[in-house]
Design a protein around this motif. Structure first.
Motif, PDB file in Angstrom:
ATOM      1  N   ILE A  74       0.870  -1.177   0.000  1.00  0.00           N
ATOM      2  CA  ILE A  74       0.000   0.000   0.000  1.00  0.00           C
ATOM      3  C   ILE A  74       0.907   1.226   0.000  1.00  0.00           C
ATOM      4  N   CYS A  75       0.771   2.081  -1.023  1.00  0.00           N
ATOM      5  CA  CYS A  75       1.687   3.214  -1.144  1.00  0.00           C
ATOM      6  C   CYS A  75       1.061   4.309  -1.998  1.00  0.00           C
ATOM      7  N   GLU A  76       1.793   5.432  -2.098  1.00  0.00           N
ATOM      8  CA  GLU A  76       1.392   6.516  -2.983  1.00  0.00           C
ATOM      9  C   GLU A  76       2.105   6.438  -4.328  1.00  0.00           C
ATOM     10  N   SER A  93      -1.866   4.743  -4.991  1.00  0.00           N
ATOM     11  CA  SER A  93      -2.795   5.840  -5.284  1.00  0.00           C
ATOM     12  C   SER A  93      -2.281   6.771  -6.374  1.00  0.00           C
ATOM     13  N   GLY A  94      -0.976   6.751  -6.646  1.00  0.00           N
ATOM     14  CA  GLY A  94      -0.392   7.613  -7.672  1.00  0.00           C
ATOM     15  C   GLY A  94       0.223   6.817  -8.801  1.00  0.00           C
ATOM     16  N   ALA A 110      -3.557   1.097  -9.611  1.00  0.00           N
ATOM     17  CA  ALA A 110      -2.641   2.235  -9.732  1.00  0.00           C
ATOM     18  C   ALA A 110      -3.275   3.274 -10.638  1.00  0.00           C
ATOM     19  N   ASP A 111      -3.046   4.544 -10.338  1.00  0.00           N
ATOM     20  CA  ASP A 111      -3.579   5.590 -11.205  1.00  0.00           C
ATOM     21  C   ASP A 111      -2.929   5.521 -12.580  1.00  0.00           C
ATOM     22  N   ASP A 123      -5.219  -9.339 -12.097  1.00  0.00           N
ATOM     23  CA  ASP A 123      -6.266  -8.329 -12.266  1.00  0.00           C
ATOM     24  C   ASP A 123      -5.635  -6.952 -12.066  1.00  0.00           C
ATOM     25  N   ILE A 124      -5.669  -6.105 -13.102  1.00  0.00           N
ATOM     26  CA  ILE A 124      -5.054  -4.781 -13.046  1.00  0.00           C
ATOM     27  C   ILE A 124      -6.113  -3.722 -13.314  1.00  0.00           C
ATOM     28  N   ASP A 125      -6.177  -2.718 -12.439  1.00  0.00           N
ATOM     29  CA  ASP A 125      -7.185  -1.663 -12.522  1.00  0.00           C
ATOM     30  C   ASP A 125      -6.488  -0.314 -12.402  1.00  0.00           C
ATOM     31  N   GLY A 126      -6.714   0.576 -13.369  1.00  0.00           N
ATOM     32  CA  GLY A 126      -6.077   1.887 -13.313  1.00  0.00           C
ATOM     33  C   GLY A 126      -6.653   2.838 -14.328  1.00  0.00           C
ATOM     34  N   ARG A 127      -6.112   4.049 -14.344  1.00  0.00           N
ATOM     35  CA  ARG A 127      -6.555   5.041 -15.325  1.00  0.00           C
ATOM     36  C   ARG A 127      -5.795   4.872 -16.636  1.00  0.00           C
ATOM     37  N   VAL A 128      -4.452   4.813 -16.569  1.00  0.00           N
ATOM     38  CA  VAL A 128      -3.619   4.620 -17.753  1.00  0.00           C
ATOM     39  C   VAL A 128      -2.691   3.440 -17.499  1.00  0.00           C
TER      40      VAL A 128
END
Length: 216
Positions: A74-76, A93-94, A110-111, A123-128
């Motif tokens: 768990i990290c930024e 989160s970043g 990850a963002d 399973d990978i979930d993110g914006r980019v």
């Protein structure tokens, strides 16, 4: 043995083991660190090895070396060159930028995930999400083919996916670009799907625009 307590700086030059209850502002690992859990602000690996049998909860992970974790991370942010192996989840989160190899058995959030090397995930979930193998004659010369192998992921969910040499069962994205022999069984895209002549999607759903990409 580093005893339980709150530390400003811990410098691991050789071999060290954390007791339960160690907290820190910065840990610099040049040797080998063994810990039941790692909790603090900044974990910096300087050509070292970190093995954690439990959870890592820090603000930043950076450096070059080997990170092996049985629990969650768990990290930024993560900025690593080398090898990252986790049996638990990764929640960043970043930005998550890795050059080398990333192996994860469960869930990655990850963002912005940028992977230069080989990614093995479930399973990978993110914006980019961006992944491509490393291109260098150095790896074949020194017998290191792992960093140029195909990446394999079960499920990717993101706004934007750009992948080279990726084998994936399902991609759910607004837009996706697949190059260099990428193969996807099932893609669900709402905006655009781009593929070069070496890549393919077996089943496509969604009212997206098909784009033919130039093959490198």
């Amino acid at each position: 043995m580093v005893q339980s307590g709150i530390y400003d700086l811990i410098n691991v030059e050789d071999d060290a083991t954390f007791a339960n209850g160690v907290r820190f502002r910065t840990v610099m690992v040049e040797g080998t660190l063994e810990a039941p859990k790692i909790q603090g602000d900044s974990l910096i690996i300087d050509n070292g090895i970190v093995r954690c049998s439990g959870r890592i909860h820090v603000r930043r992970i950076s450096g070059r070396g080997t990170l092996e974790v049985k629990g969650d991370i768990i990290c930024e942010s993560i900025e690593m060159t080398g090898s990252v192996n986790t049996d638990g989840n990764i929640r960043c989160s970043g930005d998550m930028n890795i050059t080398g190899a990333l192996r994860n058995a469960h869930h990655i959030i990850a963002d912005n995930l940028s992977m230069h090397g080989v990614l093995h995930g479930n399973d990978i979930d993110g914006r980019v999400i961006f992944t491509q193998p490393l291109h260098s004659t150095m790896f074949s010369r020194f017998g290191m083919p792992d960093y140029q192998a195909q990446s394999r992921v079960t499920l990717i969910k993101a706004s934007e996916v750009s992948a080279c040499k990726l084998i994936c069962r399902t991609i759910k994205a607004d837009s996706a670009s697949l190059r260099e022999g990428s193969a996807v069984e099932h893609a669900i895209c709402s905006t655009a799907l781009g593929t070069d002549t070496t890549s393919n999607v077996m089943l496509l759903k969604g009212a997206c625009r098909r784009v033919h990409l130039r093959t490198a």
